[in-house]
Scaffold this motif. Structure first.
Motif, PDB file in Angstrom:
ATOM      1  N   ASP A  25      45.378  35.263  31.872  1.00 18.54           N
ATOM      2  CA  ASP A  25      44.281  36.148  31.454  1.00 18.54           C
ATOM      3  C   ASP A  25      44.836  37.308  30.647  1.00 18.54           C
ATOM      4  O   ASP A  25      44.291  37.697  29.618  1.00 18.54           O
ATOM      5  CB  ASP A  25      43.553  36.759  32.670  1.00 18.54           C
ATOM      6  N   TRP A  62      34.301  38.491  31.736  1.00 20.29           N
ATOM      7  CA  TRP A  62      33.997  38.874  33.108  1.00 20.29           C
ATOM      8  C   TRP A  62      32.867  39.891  33.116  1.00 20.29           C
ATOM      9  O   TRP A  62      33.092  41.094  33.116  1.00 20.29           O
ATOM     10  CB  TRP A  62      35.254  39.413  33.812  1.00 20.29           C
ATOM     11  N   GLY A 100      47.610  31.795  37.011  1.00 15.76           N
ATOM     12  CA  GLY A 100      47.287  33.095  37.599  1.00 15.76           C
ATOM     13  C   GLY A 100      46.964  34.107  36.520  1.00 15.76           C
ATOM     14  O   GLY A 100      46.665  33.753  35.364  1.00 15.76           O
ATOM     15  N   TYR A 106      40.857  24.759  42.556  1.00 12.10           N
ATOM     16  CA  TYR A 106      40.879  25.727  41.473  1.00 12.10           C
ATOM     17  C   TYR A 106      39.600  25.544  40.676  1.00 12.10           C
ATOM     18  O   TYR A 106      39.335  24.458  40.189  1.00 12.10           O
ATOM     19  CB  TYR A 106      42.106  25.479  40.593  1.00 12.10           C
ATOM     20  N   ASP A 107      38.767  26.565  40.581  1.00 10.71           N
ATOM     21  CA  ASP A 107      37.452  26.386  39.991  1.00 10.71           C
ATOM     22  C   ASP A 107      36.988  27.715  39.361  1.00 10.71           C
ATOM     23  O   ASP A 107      36.576  28.642  40.067  1.00 10.71           O
ATOM     24  CB  ASP A 107      36.501  25.936  41.115  1.00 10.71           C
ATOM     25  N   VAL A 108      37.095  27.788  38.055  1.00 10.29           N
ATOM     26  CA  VAL A 108      36.778  29.044  37.360  1.00 10.29           C
ATOM     27  C   VAL A 108      35.309  29.424  37.536  1.00 10.29           C
ATOM     28  O   VAL A 108      34.979  30.578  37.835  1.00 10.29           O
ATOM     29  CB  VAL A 108      37.130  28.943  35.851  1.00 10.29           C
ATOM     30  N   GLU A 160      51.392  43.851  44.681  1.00 11.84           N
ATOM     31  CA  GLU A 160      50.509  43.345  43.624  1.00 11.84           C
ATOM     32  C   GLU A 160      50.838  44.061  42.323  1.00 11.84           C
ATOM     33  O   GLU A 160      50.466  45.215  42.123  1.00 11.84           O
ATOM     34  CB  GLU A 160      49.045  43.582  44.017  1.00 11.84           C
ATOM     35  N   MET A 214      41.610  41.920  49.226  1.00  6.13           N
ATOM     36  CA  MET A 214      42.872  41.798  48.509  1.00  6.13           C
ATOM     37  C   MET A 214      43.971  42.507  49.301  1.00  6.13           C
ATOM     38  O   MET A 214      44.434  43.589  48.926  1.00  6.13           O
ATOM     39  CB  MET A 214      42.730  42.384  47.110  1.00  6.13           C
ATOM     40  N   TYR A 266      37.803  42.708  38.465  1.00  4.59           N
ATOM     41  CA  TYR A 266      36.592  41.902  38.247  1.00  4.59           C
ATOM     42  C   TYR A 266      35.540  42.285  39.298  1.00  4.59           C
ATOM     43  O   TYR A 266      34.362  42.439  38.991  1.00  4.59           O
ATOM     44  CB  TYR A 266      36.893  40.401  38.361  1.00  4.59           C
ATOM     45  N   SER A 306      34.683  30.774  40.848  1.00  4.21           N
ATOM     46  CA  SER A 306      35.299  32.096  41.039  1.00  4.21           C
ATOM     47  C   SER A 306      34.358  33.202  40.530  1.00  4.21           C
ATOM     48  O   SER A 306      34.219  34.239  41.164  1.00  4.21           O
ATOM     49  CB  SER A 306      36.684  32.167  40.389  1.00  4.21           C
TER      50      SER A 306
END
Ligand code: ADP
Ligand code: GLC
Length: 482
Positions: free
Chosen positions: A21, A259, A17, A361-363, A383, A378, A391, A366
């Motif tokens: 980053d 990003w 998660g 899961y796939d960067v 949070e 969201m 992003y 994303s």
């Protein structure tokens, strides 16, 4: 200034998660600001094969784990000037396919695995060729560090200790283990009390971090205030209240080198505020590749997330069941709770022409979803910071968020300022409020001029890491001066 960071994840080497980053960017941007930075993290499976730059060193470290001695070997990697990563190798503990567990089950020996990591962090603090002024630990896996340091000082095995900062990325994950495992920590019995690391007869790593660190921080100012309340404090609000003079929040930044929409290896088209056409092309390409009807004029909503209760997934599904009767499309990329995965897949079956669900899961995907969508959902219950809304802003994808924690701090709603609005915020944590948020998005979409100005303001918003790194440097200075 010399800073040593400790974390169980660091992007691109390991990630479940936003923690990954955040610490990667923190290391990089502190280094760029002239700080000497080290980072201690596990050498997980496959890293040596994937990253040639990770070098084996002759350094081994023996640490006690209960009555046993376990040995680590240190590998080094230098991603940038001033920034060195010390990878901790232990075949049994870290050469596994997961970081914390597999198939939605935590590993049974997580207390041992991360106490081991933390002990190695402690030894390295005093054995490196440079001397850390401050050790900055992230989340529960390394949160026992300040307690271990304190005991080592009391025993006289170390002198001239560094200061410690414990950053909470998510209070819902505390590292809670049965009392029967306390002996693995090799701490004096006095630490295992309600004033210390004990939490209702269990051992609580994060609580130990909060109690024993010199300073405690979180990843947004709003979350720093919220965690003092029973609603968001996860049972630790009282402990946190005792530290409230040494508690603050710094909003995470975005690593715009990764990003961005102009130099991005994952995107098929490049675009920016003044050349926005590439965004529509990304949308078309994604619709095509995912098998959605190619509809340039239908608003596309997206979400990329761990599928867990925190993220408001069930409320979103309830809201979508209503809103999908109108013209819209929704794409989800995520994985996690099998029940939530199943509910998302049911939604796709019910609205096959409007919903695409990618479990996994796939960067690369994303980035493509961030670029292709018109709106980003969201609806998190809480949070701490949240990165995807940040992003989204840069990608010109208007965030629709529950006003909590970092979402509250980073998205501006029309109700706050018509000239500055960058997204849609709703305040109640109910499916009706989520639905209302979606409808407000649709209304913006219907007015091209309004959509354009939201996009422009969103893309112009600046959450660069340079600023976040400066805020940490100021905090380090403050802690070091006390
Ligand atoms: P959290 O850390 O609570 O999961 P954040 O918003 O801080 O939430 O960070 C989530 C990070 O993980 C983002 O970088 C997001 O893009 C990424 N992510 C989450 N799920 C996936 C997925 N299925 N595939 C790719 N990236 C994902
Ligand atoms: C945690 C939080 C998230 C935050 C991330 C990085 O995983 O859930 O809100 O953005 O850490 O700090």
């Amino acid at each position: 200034m010399n800073i040593l960071l400790g974390s169980s994840e660091i992007q691109p080497f390991s990630k479940t998660g936003g923690l990954a980053d955040m610490v990667a960017a923190l290391g990089k941007y502190l280094g760029e600001a002239g700080v000497h930075v080290g980072m201690v993290t596990p050498l997980y499976r496959g890293l040596l094969e994937q990253y040639e730059g990770i070098q084996r060193t002759e350094r081994t470290i023996d640490v006690s784990l209960g009555a046993r001695i376990e040995r680590a070997r240190i590998y080094e990697f230098q991603p940038s000037e001033n920034f060195t990563i010390y990878f901790v190798e232990h075949v049994h503990f870290f050469q596994r396919s997961g970081i914390y567990g597999e198939h939605s089950h935590d590993y049974a020996d997580n207390a041992e695995r991360f106490l081991f990591l933390t002990r190695v962090l402690l030894k390295l603090t005093f054995e490196l060729s440079w001397k850390p002024d401050l050790v900055h630990i992230h989340d529960w896996p390394v949160a026992m560090f300040p307690a271990m340091l304190r005991q080592a000082l009391a025993e006289g095995t170390v002198t001239e200790p560094p200061k410690t900062l414990c950053t909470i990325h998510n209070l819902a994950y505390q590292g809670l283990f049965p009392a029967s495992q306390v002996s693995l920590a090799n701490l004096d019995a006095s630490y295992f009390t309600p004033a210390g690391m004990e939490f209702y007869e269990k051992m609580n790593f994060l609580k130990a971090g909060i109690v024993y660190a010199d300073y405690v921080s979180t990843v947004s100012p709003a979350y720093a205030a919220e965690i003092l309340t029973p609603e968001f404090g996860c049972g630790l609000e009282g402990v946190l209240a005792e530290r409230k003079d040494e508690l603050s929040g710094i909003l995470n930044g975005v690593d715009y080198a990764e990003w961005n929409t102009t130099k991005n290896k994952f995107l098929n088209f490049s675009y920016n505020i003044d050349r926005i056409a590439g965004k529509a092309k990304e949308k078309k390409q994604l619709q095509k590749d995912l098998g959605l009807p190619v509809e340039p004029k239908v608003p596309l909503f997206g979400m990329i997330s761990r599928l867990v209760e925190q993220k408001g997934v069930s409320l979103l599904i309830e809201a979508l069941q209503q809103s999908l009767n109108h013209s819209m499309q929704f794409v989800l990329l995520g994985s996690g709770d099998p029940e939530l995965e199943g509910m998302m897949q049911d939604l796709q079956e019910r609205f096959p022409d409007r919903v695409k669900v990618k479990i996994g899961y796939d960067v690369g995907l994303s980035h493509r979803i961030e670029a292709a969508c018109d709106f980003y959902m969201m609806p998190s219950r809480f949070e701490p910071c949240g990165l995807n809304q940040l992003y989204s802003l840069r990608y010109g994808t208007i965030p629709i968020v529950h006003a909590a924690g970092g979402l509250r701090d980073s998205v501006i709603d029309e109700a706050e300022s018509t000239e500055k609005a960058t997204g849609v915020k709703f305040h109640d944590f109910t499916s009706a409020a989520v639905l209302e948020g979606i409808y407000r998005g649709m209304a913006i979409y219907k007015k091209p001029a309004s959509l354009r100005s939201y996009r422009r303001r969103a893309m112009e918003a600046d959450f660069s890491w340079e600023r976040t790194a400066q805020a940490y440097i100021e905090l380090y200075r403050k802690i070091l001066s006390e």
